[in-house]
Motif scaffolding. Structure first.
Motif, short mmCIF file in Angstrom:
data_model
loop_
_atom_site.label_atom_id
_atom_site.label_comp_id
_atom_site.label_asym_id
_atom_site.label_seq_id
_atom_site.Cartn_x
_atom_site.Cartn_y
_atom_site.Cartn_z
N LEU A 244 11.32 3.37 -3.10
CA LEU A 244 10.40 3.15 -2.92
C LEU A 244 9.54 2.07 -1.96
O LEU A 244 9.73 0.89 -1.69
N GLU A 245 8.46 2.39 -1.25
CA GLU A 245 7.96 1.78 0.19
C GLU A 245 7.35 -0.06 -0.63
O GLU A 245 7.09 0.28 -1.35
N TYR A 246 8.53 -0.43 0.78
CA TYR A 246 8.29 -2.18 0.58
C TYR A 246 9.03 -2.66 -0.76
O TYR A 246 8.78 -4.42 -0.95
N LEU B 238 4.75 16.98 1.52
CA LEU B 238 3.58 17.02 0.33
C LEU B 238 3.26 15.20 -0.37
O LEU B 238 4.85 14.38 0.24
N ASP B 239 2.27 14.65 -0.42
CA ASP B 239 2.43 13.42 -0.41
C ASP B 239 1.05 12.71 -0.93
O ASP B 239 0.60 11.99 -0.77
N HIS B 240 0.85 13.82 -2.03
CA HIS B 240 -0.70 13.84 -2.39
C HIS B 240 -0.40 12.90 -3.86
O HIS B 240 0.76 12.85 -4.25
N TRP B 241 -1.04 14.01 -4.79
CA TRP B 241 -1.48 13.46 -6.35
C TRP B 241 0.47 14.75 -6.68
O TRP B 241 0.02 15.36 -6.59
N LYS B 242 1.05 13.62 -7.58
CA LYS B 242 2.53 14.37 -7.85
C LYS B 242 1.77 15.82 -8.63
O LYS B 242 3.41 16.13 -8.04
N GLU B 243 0.58 15.66 -9.93
CA GLU B 243 0.91 17.33 -10.50
C GLU B 243 0.02 18.07 -9.29
O GLU B 243 0.18 19.51 -10.12
N ALA C 274 9.43 16.78 0.23
CA ALA C 274 8.14 15.64 -0.69
C ALA C 274 7.96 14.16 -1.06
O ALA C 274 9.49 14.60 -0.84
N ASP C 275 7.22 13.83 -0.33
CA ASP C 275 7.54 11.99 -1.05
C ASP C 275 7.71 12.22 -2.73
O ASP C 275 6.94 12.53 -3.19
N ASN C 276 8.06 11.04 -2.90
CA ASN C 276 8.11 10.05 -4.30
C ASN C 276 8.85 11.33 -5.53
O ASN C 276 7.93 11.25 -6.46
N VAL C 277 9.74 11.94 -5.04
CA VAL C 277 9.52 12.49 -6.06
C VAL C 277 10.47 11.60 -8.13
O VAL C 277 11.09 12.84 -8.43
N ALA D 89 1.44 -1.31 0.20
CA ALA D 89 -0.09 -0.03 0.20
C ALA D 89 1.00 1.38 0.30
O ALA D 89 2.56 1.30 0.37
N MET D 90 0.26 2.66 -0.12
CA MET D 90 1.41 4.08 -0.85
C MET D 90 1.45 4.09 0.33
O MET D 90 1.15 5.30 0.55
N ASN D 91 2.11 4.24 2.10
CA ASN D 91 2.35 4.44 2.92
C ASN D 91 3.47 4.76 2.74
O ASN D 91 4.73 3.74 1.47
#
Ligand SMILES: Oc1cc(-c2ccc(F)cc2)cc2nccnc12
Ligand SMILES: [Mg+2]
Length: 214
Positions: A198-200, A140-145, A168-171, A39-41
């Motif tokens: 990336l998580e897990y 910041l951890d919502h939709w990247k756009e 910011a996550d997921n950059v 899951a995207m934690n």
């Protein structure tokens, strides 16, 4: 009808974590997502980087964009000083309902205000509705756009002060290239990349920490 992934994640918390013990909630989610169902934690590896930034900033006011099931909400809130406040925004009402229960299971509801809505509508209303002047930390951890437009909106609404920290996550994965270009090239930010995964998974991802210079 089949349960949803957030519902199953909440079930794992209620089954395996101790009420009022945030560490056990974090552990229960990480164990479930590593061994049963991704899951995207933000996860445990990037979560440790998040912890170190929260501890360094020691914020009185925190904004989280993108609550999901409340994993990072619990990670942040458990480290906050007594009267600090965390406002977290979730777009999806069904997911927000799960997050409320995860945050309550951790016993952190007094430190957290979960708001349902879209960031573009919400950010301009924060000052008058929540009596917040500026944020010491924004995760910041919502939709990247939305990372870049929401950052510009926070600047315009005067929600950032000299020294405010954006994390910011997921950059890298899924990636926020326009946001990275902005914070790394703007003279108004001092930006640094924390390489992780990336998580897990073993896939590269990372967090970008950007200090607003005013
Ligand atoms: O941490 C995350 C990971 C992913 C994600 C999904 C699918 C993949 F294949 C890879 C990565 C999406 C996210 N959306 C919002 C907030 N955080 C996210
Ligand atoms: Mg994320």
């Amino acid at each position: 009808t089949r349960s949803t992934r957030p519902q199953r994640l909440l079930g794992a918390v209620q089954k395996n974590a101790t009420r009022g013990d945030p560490g056990s909630v974090i552990q229960a989610i990480d164990h479930y997502c590593r061994n049963k169902e991704w899951a995207m934690n933000v996860g445990d590896e990037k979560g440790c980087i998040l912890d170190s930034v929260v501890s360094e900033v020691n914020p009185a006011t925190v904004l989280e964009l993108g609550t999901y099931c409340g994993y990072s909400t619990v990670r942040i809130a458990r480290l906050l000083p007594p009267h600090a406040k965390l406002i977290t925004l979730e777009f999806n009402p069904a997911v927000a309902a799960i997050a409320r229960q995860v945050i309550a299971w951790a016993g952190l509801e007094d430190k957290v205000q979960l708001v349902e809505g879209a960031s573009g509508d919400f950010i301009p209303r924060i000052k008058e509705q929540f009596g917040v002047k500026t944020f010491d930390l924004v995760f910041l951890d919502h939709w990247k756009e939305y990372y870049l437009p929401d950052t510009k909106l926070m600047e315009e609404c005067g929600l950032l002060r000299k020294g405010s920290v954006l994390l910011a996550d997921n950059v890298v994965c899924p990636g926020a290239p326009d946001y990275l270009e902005y914070v790394r090239s703007s003279p108004r930010y001092e930006s640094r990349y924390f390489k992780s995964h990336l998580e897990y998974t073993k896939v590269e991802d990372g967090l970008e920490k950007s200090v607003f210079l005013g």
